[in-house]
Motif scaffolding. Structure first.
Motif, mmCIF file in Angstrom:
data_model
loop_
_atom_site.group_PDB
_atom_site.id
_atom_site.type_symbol
_atom_site.label_atom_id
_atom_site.label_comp_id
_atom_site.label_asym_id
_atom_site.label_seq_id
_atom_site.Cartn_x
_atom_site.Cartn_y
_atom_site.Cartn_z
ATOM 1 N N GLY A 111 0.826 -1.199 0.000
ATOM 2 C CA GLY A 111 0.000 0.000 0.000
ATOM 3 C C GLY A 111 0.861 1.250 0.000
ATOM 4 O O GLY A 111 2.066 1.201 0.262
ATOM 5 N N GLU A 112 0.228 2.371 -0.246
ATOM 6 C CA GLU A 112 0.984 3.628 -0.311
ATOM 7 C C GLU A 112 1.584 4.021 1.035
ATOM 8 O O GLU A 112 2.546 4.782 1.079
ATOM 9 N N ASN A 113 1.081 3.482 2.133
ATOM 10 C CA ASN A 113 1.624 3.803 3.455
ATOM 11 C C ASN A 113 2.654 2.789 3.948
ATOM 12 O O ASN A 113 3.090 2.872 5.101
ATOM 13 N N PHE A 114 3.041 1.851 3.097
ATOM 14 C CA PHE A 114 4.042 0.871 3.506
ATOM 15 C C PHE A 114 5.362 1.573 3.804
ATOM 16 O O PHE A 114 5.810 2.430 3.048
ATOM 17 N N GLN A 115 5.966 1.198 4.925
ATOM 18 C CA GLN A 115 7.272 1.737 5.276
ATOM 19 C C GLN A 115 8.208 0.566 5.495
ATOM 20 O O GLN A 115 7.965 -0.273 6.350
ATOM 21 N N GLY A 116 9.229 0.503 4.723
ATOM 22 C CA GLY A 116 10.188 -0.582 4.819
ATOM 23 C C GLY A 116 10.967 -0.674 3.530
ATOM 24 O O GLY A 116 10.637 -0.018 2.542
ATOM 25 N N GLU A 117 11.969 -1.494 3.561
ATOM 26 C CA GLU A 117 12.818 -1.668 2.388
ATOM 27 C C GLU A 117 12.454 -2.976 1.694
ATOM 28 O O GLU A 117 12.317 -4.009 2.342
ATOM 29 N N ILE A 118 12.305 -2.908 0.386
ATOM 30 C CA ILE A 118 11.936 -4.080 -0.408
ATOM 31 C C ILE A 118 13.151 -4.545 -1.204
ATOM 32 O O ILE A 118 13.814 -3.749 -1.871
ATOM 33 N N ASP A 119 13.428 -5.823 -1.105
ATOM 34 C CA ASP A 119 14.530 -6.427 -1.856
ATOM 35 C C ASP A 119 14.144 -6.432 -3.337
ATOM 36 O O ASP A 119 13.142 -7.048 -3.711
ATOM 37 N N PRO A 120 14.914 -5.772 -4.200
ATOM 38 C CA PRO A 120 14.545 -5.704 -5.615
ATOM 39 C C PRO A 120 14.573 -7.059 -6.328
ATOM 40 O O PRO A 120 13.893 -7.235 -7.331
ATOM 41 N N GLU A 121 15.321 -8.006 -5.799
ATOM 42 C CA GLU A 121 15.390 -9.332 -6.442
ATOM 43 C C GLU A 121 14.188 -10.207 -6.105
ATOM 44 O O GLU A 121 13.722 -10.965 -6.947
ATOM 45 N N THR A 122 13.687 -10.111 -4.881
ATOM 46 C CA THR A 122 12.587 -10.992 -4.467
ATOM 47 C C THR A 122 11.236 -10.281 -4.397
ATOM 48 O O THR A 122 10.210 -10.941 -4.296
ATOM 49 N N ASN A 123 11.229 -8.946 -4.422
ATOM 50 C CA ASN A 123 10.040 -8.126 -4.224
ATOM 51 C C ASN A 123 9.425 -8.359 -2.839
ATOM 52 O O ASN A 123 8.239 -8.198 -2.641
ATOM 53 N N LEU A 124 10.257 -8.768 -1.885
ATOM 54 C CA LEU A 124 9.811 -8.992 -0.510
ATOM 55 C C LEU A 124 10.546 -8.032 0.417
ATOM 56 O O LEU A 124 11.655 -7.596 0.111
ATOM 57 N N PRO A 125 9.932 -7.717 1.549
ATOM 58 C CA PRO A 125 10.651 -6.889 2.528
ATOM 59 C C PRO A 125 11.959 -7.568 2.926
ATOM 60 O O PRO A 125 12.033 -8.803 2.987
ATOM 61 N N ILE A 126 12.976 -6.772 3.209
ATOM 62 C CA ILE A 126 14.279 -7.361 3.543
ATOM 63 C C ILE A 126 14.223 -8.175 4.826
ATOM 64 O O ILE A 126 15.120 -8.958 5.091
ATOM 65 N N THR A 127 13.155 -8.023 5.615
ATOM 66 C CA THR A 127 13.006 -8.814 6.842
ATOM 67 C C THR A 127 12.658 -10.269 6.548
ATOM 68 O O THR A 127 12.769 -11.118 7.427
ATOM 69 N N ILE A 128 12.258 -10.568 5.322
ATOM 70 C CA ILE A 128 11.875 -11.928 4.941
ATOM 71 C C ILE A 128 13.040 -12.593 4.217
ATOM 72 O O ILE A 128 13.457 -12.136 3.146
ATOM 73 N N LYS A 129 13.544 -13.643 4.778
ATOM 74 C CA LYS A 129 14.648 -14.397 4.171
ATOM 75 C C LYS A 129 14.110 -15.699 3.611
ATOM 76 O O LYS A 129 13.543 -16.513 4.338
ATOM 77 N N LEU A 130 14.273 -15.881 2.328
ATOM 78 C CA LEU A 130 13.876 -17.145 1.697
ATOM 79 C C LEU A 130 14.981 -18.167 1.914
ATOM 80 O O LEU A 130 16.154 -17.853 1.776
ATOM 81 N N THR A 131 14.597 -19.378 2.277
ATOM 82 C CA THR A 131 15.606 -20.419 2.509
ATOM 83 C C THR A 131 15.520 -21.498 1.470
ATOM 84 O O THR A 131 14.580 -21.593 0.740
#
Length: 131
Positions: A111-131
C-alpha cells in the motif's frame, strides 16, 4: 489439494521463522484459521485489505495439503462462488500444519503507506529471508 492463504507482513515473518513449514498459532480473538481455495480470492484479500491496514503489505501464500485430511473440513462460501474457504478451528492448527507441504509466496502487494525496504530481487521486505 492446493490452498492459498493471504497474510500480512507480521504473519509472513512468523511463517519465515518456521522455515516456511507452518502457519503461526491464532491469536485469542481469532478462533478460525481460514485458507482459501483459489488464488483470485487470496489476491483480493492481500491486495485490497492487507495493504490498507497494519503493515500496509499483503502477500499470497500457497501450499499443498493432504486431500484426505483437508476433506474433513467443509468448504465455506462467504460471498460469490470464488469466495471459498476452509474453516479450521484454531485449536486444530498445529495438526493442520503437520499435513501441509512447504509454504511458498506467490505474490506481494504494498500500500501507499508501507514503510520498509523491499529487496529488488525478491520483491519482498528485507526482513523476509527465503531459505
Amino acid at each position: 489439494m492446493i490452498l492459498y492463504r493471504p497474510v500480512g507482513l507480521k504473519e509472513l515473518e512468523l511463517i519465515a521463522q518456521s522455515d516456511f513449514k507452518a502457519f503461526p498459532p491464532r491469536l485469542p480473538e481469532q478462533p478460525i484459521f481460514y485458507p482459501v481455495l483459489n488464488f483470485a480470492y487470496a489476491e483480493q484479500i492481500a491486495r485490497n485489505w492487507n495493504t490498507k491496514t497494519n503493515s500496509f503489505a499483503g502477500f499470497v501464500t500457497k501450499f499443498e495439503i493432504e486431500s484426505d485430511y483437508a476433506n474433513k473440513f467443509e468448504v465455506q462460501t462467504v460471498g460469490s462462488r470464488i469466495h471459498q474457504e476452509l474453516w479450521i478451528p484454531a485449536e486444530e492448527l498445529a495438526e493442520f500444519n503437520r499435513h501441509i507441504g512447504k509454504i511458498t509466496i506467490e505474490a506481494a502487494y504494498y500500500g501507499e503507506n508501507f514503510q520498509g525496504e523491499i529487496d529488488p530481487e525478491t520483491n519482498l521486505p528485507i526482513t523476509i529471508k527465503l531459505t
